[in-house]
Design an enzyme around this catalytic site. Structure first.
Site, PDB file in Angstrom:
ATOM      1  NE  ARG A 246      -2.427   1.083   3.495  1.00 31.98           N
ATOM      2  CZ  ARG A 246      -3.505   1.138   4.266  1.00 31.98           C
ATOM      3  NH1 ARG A 246      -3.648   0.261   5.250  1.00 31.98           N
ATOM      4  NH2 ARG A 246      -4.431   2.040   4.067  1.00 31.98           N
ATOM      5  CG  ASP A 262      -7.386   0.880   6.618  1.00 31.72           C
ATOM      6  OD1 ASP A 262      -6.410   0.755   5.854  1.00 31.72           O
ATOM      7  OD2 ASP A 262      -7.292   0.891   7.862  1.00 31.72           O
ATOM      8  CD  GLU A 263     -11.679  -3.912   2.640  1.00 31.46           C
ATOM      9  OE1 GLU A 263     -11.852  -4.053   1.417  1.00 31.46           O
ATOM     10  OE2 GLU A 263     -11.518  -4.873   3.426  1.00 31.46           O
ATOM     11  CG  ASP A 264     -12.708  -1.144   7.527  1.00 29.91           C
ATOM     12  OD1 ASP A 264     -11.713  -0.501   7.162  1.00 29.91           O
ATOM     13  OD2 ASP A 264     -12.684  -1.946   8.483  1.00 29.91           O
ATOM     14  CD  GLU A 350      -0.659  -1.401   7.582  1.00 30.32           C
ATOM     15  OE1 GLU A 350      -1.795  -0.867   7.519  1.00 30.32           O
ATOM     16  OE2 GLU A 350      -0.413  -2.405   8.255  1.00 30.32           O
ATOM     17  CG  ASP A 351      -1.138   1.346  11.155  1.00 26.22           C
ATOM     18  OD1 ASP A 351      -0.286   0.513  11.543  1.00 26.22           O
ATOM     19  OD2 ASP A 351      -2.321   1.319  11.540  1.00 26.22           O
ATOM     20  NE  ARG A 398      -1.880  -1.209  15.902  1.00 26.66           N
ATOM     21  CZ  ARG A 398      -1.806  -0.798  14.648  1.00 26.66           C
ATOM     22  NH1 ARG A 398      -1.693  -1.667  13.655  1.00 26.66           N
ATOM     23  NH2 ARG A 398      -1.820   0.486  14.364  1.00 26.66           N
TER      24      ARG A 398
END
EC number: 2.4.1.224
Length: 443
Positions: A246, A262-264, A350-351, A398
């Protein structure tokens, strides 16, 4: 403290018995660095680290990395034969100049000398610039924040293409953005959040195009399944279908600003417009909605990650955030494969890694805009890959990522902040007609 009492002689044979050496060093304004017994002087680096302006008394000594570093901006170059003139020379330096010199010592120390790894990497990059002179960094890149190691000449040789040089050059970023939506679930219903998100983003007056990164295991949906929008929708099928994809520097991203989604994610057109307006004033930082924070756990002696709703934050998640496209290039080409592989194996963090990178570059926190507790739409009945937020291991992973990333960077680059930027008259008891972003208050 008067500078006359802060003039310290640093030499290999001088022993300070009456005063604590490090304390005196840090309380000093100027530090004399006479000729040592070798080609260099470790005391010179000690002065840099302590933000003490080195006063060089070593005729003919070549300062480290002088091929690219302008030492006149961080040190006073004296003459061994004119030693008695040094006090009058230091007295004549204006306070503003002293502040500038001390700030530059800190920048150079942090950028090039604070670790063996940075010294080696700087050496290799200088050799690289010698060999490929047409792609070499300019003096401005080496001598201005964030430094040559974070300014990759393979990306561009023009300073105006890097977000951290916009302010010094007096230029502004482009007035358009490219939205990149990360899709990992199949398109099975016309009521899915990603379709609502596409429509909302496309209505933004600043939107140039929308890219859907299809990282789903299912085949690409037919073109007629996507909503008709005023802005073009480009669907890219991820080759490796991993989380780090991404942040690849896709050639189809033609704008300075990237809206990572994000998709949601649940965002209105007004929220998108406002966040982009804020980002235009802070193009070197991450600007967005979902905020998180880090803390030091003294009992476990490790860094912790928290999503508690407080006024303090140090990260803005890239599930709904703007950032400059250069950070995609830096993420892909600067970070080691080991960190990106960890992200891909976990399908997580990744964020966090992007926040670490941007904060390491800017030395500043991200910027959160407007109060919003919920930015995700619950997706019932979807695959386990899509519902990673509900995975009990998600939070523990995380925590692990935080400490792994901090170990590689050699420090904790994240910076805490309590600043939140809201629209003018936000929540004020005035007519809604006086408010530009009036729809935000209804959300």
């Amino acid at each position: 403290m008067d500078f006359q009492s802060t003039l310290v002689v640093i030499g290999t044979r001088v022993r300070l018995r009456k005063y604590e050496y490090k304390e005196m060093l840090h309380n000093s304004t100027f530090c004399l660095v006479p000729r040592g017994r070798r080609l260099g002087s470790f005391r010179f680096l000690e002065a840099l680290q302590a933000a003490c302006i080195p006063v060089m008394l070593s005729n003919g000594w070549e300062l480290p990395f002088s091929e690219v570093i302008d030492w006149n901006t961080a040190a006073v170059i004296g003459d061994e034969r004119l030693l008695l003139q040094i006090p009058s020379t230091t007295r004549s330096i204006h306070q503003d100049k002293i502040l500038s010199l001390r700030q530059q010592t800190q920048f150079l120390w942090e950028a090039y000398f604070s670790s063996v790894e940075k010294i080696v990497l700087t050496t290799l990059e200088i050799i690289h610039d010698r060999v490929l002179q047409h792609m070499g960094r300019s003096s401005l890149m080496w001598n201005n924040h964030p430094g040559g190691l974070f300014t990759l000449p393979q990306y561009s040789s023009y300073l105006g293409h890097f977000p951290f040089f916009y302010a010094p050059l007096g230029i502004k970023p482009q007035a358009k953005f490219t939205a990149v939506i990360h899709a990992v679930t199949p398109l099975v219903s016309q009521s899915q959040p990603i379709l609502k998100l596409l429509v909302a983003v496309a209505k933004s007056q600043h939107c140039a195009q929308i890219i859907v990164l299809w990282n789903c295991d299912k085949p690409l949906p037919a073109k007629h399944r996507w909503p008709a929008t005023s802005q073009p929708i480009v669907v890219i099928e991820g080759e490796s279908k991993v989380m780090s994809s991404r942040f690849l520097p896709y050639s189809s991203i033609s704008t300075d600003a990237v809206l990572s989604l994000d998709e949601d994610t649940v965002l209105s057109t007004t929220e998108v417009d406002f966040a982009f307006t804020v980002w235009q004033s802070f193009p070197e930082r991450i600007v967005g909605y979902p905020a998180r924070s880090h803390f030091w756990d003294a009992n476990k002696e490790r860094w912790g990650y928290t999503s508690k709703w407080t006024n303090d934050y140090s990260m803005v998640l890239t599930g709904a955030a703007f950032y400059h496209r250069y950070y995609n290039y830096l993420y892909t080409n600067y970070l080691p494969a080991s960190l990106k592989s960890m992200v891909d194996q976990l399908s997580n963090c990744e964020d966090i890694l992007m926040n670490f990178l941007v904060s390491a570059v800017t030395k500043m926190p991200p910027i959160k805009v407007t109060q919003k507790k919920q930015y995700k739409e619950t997706m019932m009945g979807q695959t386990t890959r899509a519902s990673r937020w509900a995975d009990p291991d998600h939070f523990a992973q995380r925590q692990t990522c935080m400490n792994k990333f901090a170990s590689w960077f050699g420090t904790m680059p994240l910076v805490h902040s309590q600043m939140r930027l809201d629209p003018i008259l936000f929540k004020d008891q005035v007519s809604i007609l006086r408010k530009k972003y009036r729809d935000i208050e209804r959300l």
